[in-house]
Design an enzyme around this catalytic site. Structure first.
Site, PDB file in Angstrom:
ATOM      1  CE  LYS A  48      73.285  31.860  66.341  1.00  0.00           C
ATOM      2  NZ  LYS A  48      71.800  32.075  66.332  1.00  0.00           N
ATOM      3  CD  GLU A  55      71.576  44.646  56.506  1.00  0.00           C
ATOM      4  OE1 GLU A  55      71.142  45.566  57.234  1.00  0.00           O
ATOM      5  OE2 GLU A  55      71.030  43.796  55.986  1.00  0.00           O
TER       6      GLU A  55
END
Ligand code: ADP
Length: 501
Positions: free
Chosen positions: A198, A273
């Protein structure tokens, strides 16, 4: 200021922008089940350049089903590793063949200078697939000499094998759209996983073009699926789907925590991250011009919309004025303009929302007593431009020093001794990157272990290489991307014991 209309686009780019956008689910290009679409805006002039499907939970569930089926049925996980490698190399070549088009799409969608998009984003994305293609044939477990003191007379053959973790749900941000897609899709493909990607709602276009190239390369249907939609709907549906085996996320720390909680409920593996507030430490021995250029590049690259942006400069008081004066001059001379202008050095921020956020931070800095040595203002519309800004007279307690701004805003503070620099540099919830500017080898080597960051650069900043693990300490996330390290994040280790006594 010129708009992007002023600049010639490739016919291929025009054709891509003009055609109806659909999502890649299994073998099909689909509209959203709801029929809804979301606008894609060019941040250089605020114009709508495309509409993409607005996926909701139903679309995400279909994409996950396609990825699940493609994984369980086995055409990819059981493919010869040499075939996985070969197809990934084909894809890398296709990205390069279409580099200019991809760069134009990226520039129009994100705002970044097209030259940067081509030389960095697109080139590094191609190289990421090529690097990870190499790992497809080099995934290995180990043979272990099992002692088994309690099983007299046993003859045990014990080994580990690395198996693909399964279906990966990849949720990526808008600052390096194509490159972040590559960082998630490439290790998935190398290890035999399947993916639902996505992209960010602000920048979905290059991922859709990448989907076309993935199909053209000949990957089996359902191995890579791409759904476009908002985070709180499509992204949330992906992160809580129990058929997902691993979530790979890059984005803000706050969103990472939300996703992490949802993933943990299903014990979904995850690599996160997240944000940063990376310190730039300038020691007293530096050459002023070199250090100033380094400090400026560290914060202004990609309009400061970089998770490792060197957003806090701690500069030795002996050289503070000299460095800041030069950084301010560099900032004032950067050419601001639309990404499609080859002369542009600083493009617009990605969205009106981001412009508002960055300006809000600058104002809060002024409100708390900071002073602008350069910049400090948004440009008049219609695009989302803000001046490269250098704030001085800042203190550690200010929001502009503590929080991630994600824009071209540097805060700079002097220090007198290295212990203070270390304390201030580490005085942050984040731990993604840091840089040290000096040629004093002993001082540098002593500093490196004291900095709490996943990457420490010396006389450079935000440089990345596919072979080097990348990730954060503290609230900058966990797990490492790239390098050998990422293979562990996309595989499960299976232990095997065989009694042949
Ligand atoms: P920003 O606020 O700057 O858009 P985010 O970290 O929120 O940055 O966005 C990074 C990615 O995470 C985007 O693809 C976004 O759609 C997605 N996202 C945002 N909120 C959620 C959520 N609650 N669940 C899953 N994904 C999300």
């Amino acid at each position: 200021m010129e708009t992007n209309e002023t600049f010639a686009l490739l016919d291929a780019t025009r054709a891509f922008l003009a055609k109806p956008k659909k999502m890649l689910i299994g073998a099909e290009w689909s509209d959203a089940a709801s029929g809804r679409q979301l606008d894609v805006v060019n941040p250089a002039d605020g114009a709508v350049i495309a509409r993409v499907p607005e996926a909701d939970e139903r679309d995400v569930q279909q994409a996950v089903a396609a990825a699940r089926h493609a994984f369980d049925a086995g055409p990819w996980r059981n493919a010869k590793t040499t075939d996985r490698e070969r197809l990934m190399l084909v894809l890398a070549d296709l990205i390069e063949v279409n580099a200019r088009e991809l760069a134009e799409i990226e520039s129009l969608d994100n705002g970044k200078p097209v030259i940067v998009a081509q030389a960095l984003d697109v080139a590094m994305a191609a190289q990421c697939f090529r690097y990870m293609a190499g790992w497809a044939t080099k995934i290995e477990g180990s043979v272990i000499d099992a002692g088994m003191p309690y099983l007299l007379g046993s003859e045990i053959f014990a080994y580990t094998r690395k198996e693909p973790v399964g279906v990966v749900g990849a949720i990526i941000p808008w600052n390096f759209p194509l490159l972040m897609a590559a960082w998630k899709i490439a290790p998935s493909l190398a290890t035999g996983c399947t993916v639902v990607l996505k992209p960010a709602e602000d920048t979905p276009l290059s991922a859709l073009r990448l989907g076309e190239l993935i199909q053209a390369a000949g990957f089996p249907d359902g191995v890579v699926n791409i759904v476009t939609g908002y985070g709180h709907t499509a992204g949330a549906a992906l992160s809580r789907d129990p058929r997902i085996d691993k979530i790979a996320f890059t984005g803000s720390t706050q969103t990472g925590k939300t996703i992490g909680h949802a993933a943990l409920d299903n014990m979904t593996r995850m690599s996160l991250e997240l944000g940063g507030k990376s310190p730039v430490i300038v020691l007293p021995d530096v050459d002023l011009d070199t250090a100033a250029q380094g400090v400026a590049n560290a914060i202004f690259f990609n309009q400061g919309q970089v998770c490792t942006a060197g957003s806090r400069a701690y500069i030795h008081s002996k050289v503070f004025d000299g460095v800041i004066e030069r950084v301010a001059k560099l900032a004032a001379n950067l050419k601001i303009g639309p990404g499609m202008d080859p002369a542009t050095q600083i493009g617009p921020l990605v969205s009106a929302k981001q412009l508002e956020r960055v300006c809000g931070y600058i104002d809060s800095g002024f409100g708390e007593g900071a002073r602008a040595a350069a910049g400090g203002r948004a440009l008049d519309g219609p695009g989302f431009f803000v001046e490269p800004t250098v704030l001085v007279d800042t203190t550690q307690a200010m929001r502009v020093v503590r929080e991630e701004i994600f824009g071209p805003v540097l805060v700079a503070m002097p220090f007198d001794d290295v212990d203070t620099a270390v304390r201030l540099a580490n005085d942050t919830p984040y731990g993604l990157g840091a840089s040290i500017w000096s040629n004093d080898l002993a001082a540098i080597h002593k500093l490196i272990p004291r900095i709490a960051a996943g990457t420490v650069w010396v006389n450079c900043h935000s440089l990345l290489d596919n072979a080097l693990p990348f990730g954060g300490m503290k609230q900058s996330g966990f797990g490492r991307e790239l390098g050998r390290a990422v293979i562990d994040q996309y595989t499960e280790s299976k232990s095997v014991m065989m009694n042949y006594a």
